[in-house]
Design an enzyme around this catalytic site. Structure first.
Site, PDB file in Angstrom:
ATOM      1  N   GLY A  24      35.386  28.428  59.744  1.00  0.00           N
ATOM      2  CA  GLY A  24      35.507  27.215  58.943  1.00  0.00           C
ATOM      3  C   GLY A  24      36.433  27.428  57.762  1.00  0.00           C
ATOM      4  N   HIS A  30      44.761  28.097  60.512  1.00  0.00           N
ATOM      5  CA  HIS A  30      43.891  27.729  61.635  1.00  0.00           C
ATOM      6  C   HIS A  30      44.483  26.543  62.413  1.00  0.00           C
ATOM      7  CE1 HIS A  30      40.869  29.220  58.553  1.00  0.00           C
ATOM      8  NE2 HIS A  30      40.583  29.996  59.577  1.00  0.00           N
ATOM      9  N   LYS A 141      47.638  37.327  60.613  1.00  0.00           N
ATOM     10  CA  LYS A 141      47.326  37.745  59.244  1.00  0.00           C
ATOM     11  C   LYS A 141      46.243  38.815  59.255  1.00  0.00           C
ATOM     12  CE  LYS A 141      45.091  37.039  55.290  1.00  0.00           C
ATOM     13  NZ  LYS A 141      43.652  36.884  55.356  1.00  0.00           N
ATOM     14  N   SER A 177      44.824  31.986  53.405  1.00  0.00           N
ATOM     15  CA  SER A 177      43.531  32.603  53.658  1.00  0.00           C
ATOM     16  C   SER A 177      42.474  31.724  53.018  1.00  0.00           C
ATOM     17  CB  SER A 177      43.489  33.989  53.003  1.00  0.00           C
ATOM     18  OG  SER A 177      42.136  34.418  52.873  1.00  0.00           O
ATOM     19  N   SER A 178      41.328  31.636  53.664  1.00  0.00           N
ATOM     20  CA  SER A 178      40.245  30.838  53.085  1.00  0.00           C
ATOM     21  C   SER A 178      39.813  31.413  51.750  1.00  0.00           C
ATOM     22  CB  SER A 178      39.052  30.804  54.034  1.00  0.00           C
ATOM     23  OG  SER A 178      39.474  30.340  55.294  1.00  0.00           O
TER      24      SER A 178
END
Ligand code: PAF
Length: 271
Positions: A24, A30, A141, A177-178
């Site tokens: 998520g 994504h 990544k 990146s999250s």
């Protein structure tokens, strides 16, 4: 997008299925994977599961960003047909069986985050069995993760074909990146330096400057700017073994902390 929460509800039509496993907090990285799956497959399944077994006891499992409704919208717009969003109980009814990928998972992230790749390999193997995809998509990544999964799929003869896609970056070079959302404005301003130093070391190595010297300079620059460098290394792109001289398929990999936030990035030496 159809939201599915249990393994039993997930159907298996006889069509080419593309699968994008995620935790998520979806971003453009994504979404590029979902779009690639959409372009290549008849059906696209995206999983949304913050996997507890890949987080260490002091890591950010509980504060990892979660927003299923928003992720569902983004995934749907990018072309997902099914969003598989199970509970922890649905995935882990028991926890006695683990997938351990020796060798390639041991150094770098594996050494700094004990148990991390065991958790990743185990959940990805489970998700492959649950979703039974034709193809699965991962971002480069997390380079070591890609190599660990490739090794597992080969060693366990899992019938899925893997696609590893290029890192998507902010305009200033920072890899998406999250975890970038944890950076405060000052840290965010410094963060692109990690990629800049990868490029700089790569350029030096390519013109023949000694590998260890080029890497040492890059790491010092980062430290001087306020990063806490975990590792900065040239490695074989398949085995992840450290190299002191450039060779084909070599990869520069780096991890460094800015404040409390740990950033990782990598580039191929051809970049
Ligand atoms: O890269 C990630 O988001 C995770 O490690 C993955 C592959 C979804 C497994 O939990």
């Amino acid at each position: 997008v159809k939201i599915v929460r249990t393994i039993g509800e997930l159907d298996h039509p006889d069509v080419v299925t593309g699968f994008v496993p995620t935790m998520g907090a979806l971003h453009e990285g994504h979404l590029s994977l979902i779009r690639a799956a959409r372009a290549e497959c008849e059906r696209v399944v995206v999983s949304l599961f913050v996997n507890p077994t890949q987080f260490g006891p002091t890591e950010d499992f509980t504060r990892y960003p979660r927003d299923e409704a928003w992720d569902g919208e983004l995934a749907s717009d990018a072309g997902a047909d099914v969003l598989f969003s199970p509970s922890v109980e649905e995935i882990y009814r028991g926890r006695s069986t683990w997938v351990e990928v020796e060798g390639v998972s041991e150094d770098w992230e594996g050494a700094r985050r004990p148990g991390h790749f065991r958790g990743v390999a185990t959940v990805v193997a489970k998700l492959f069995n649950i979703v039974a995809p034709t193809r699965a998509y991962f971002g480069l990544k997390d380079y070591q993760q890609c190599r660990v999964i490739a090794r597992m799929v080969e060693d366990l003869n899992i019938p899925v074909s893997l696609s590893f896609l290029e890192t998507i970056r902010e305009p200033d070079g920072l890899a998406l990146s999250s975890r970038n959302r944890y950076l405060c404005p000052q840290e965010r301003a410094l963060a692109p330096l990690l990629y800049e130093q990868l490029l700089s070391a790569s350029a030096k190595i390519r013109v023949g400057i000694d590998v260890d010297e080029a890497i040492g300079e890059a790491a010092s620059q980062l430290e001087a700017s306020g990063f806490n460098v975990d590792y900065f290394a040239l490695v074989d792109g398949f085995t992840l073994q450290k190299l002191h001289r450039s060779e084909q398929d070599a990869r520069l990999i780096a991890a460094a902390k800015l404040g409390q936030t740990r950033l990782i990035d990598n580039i191929s030496l051809g970049t």
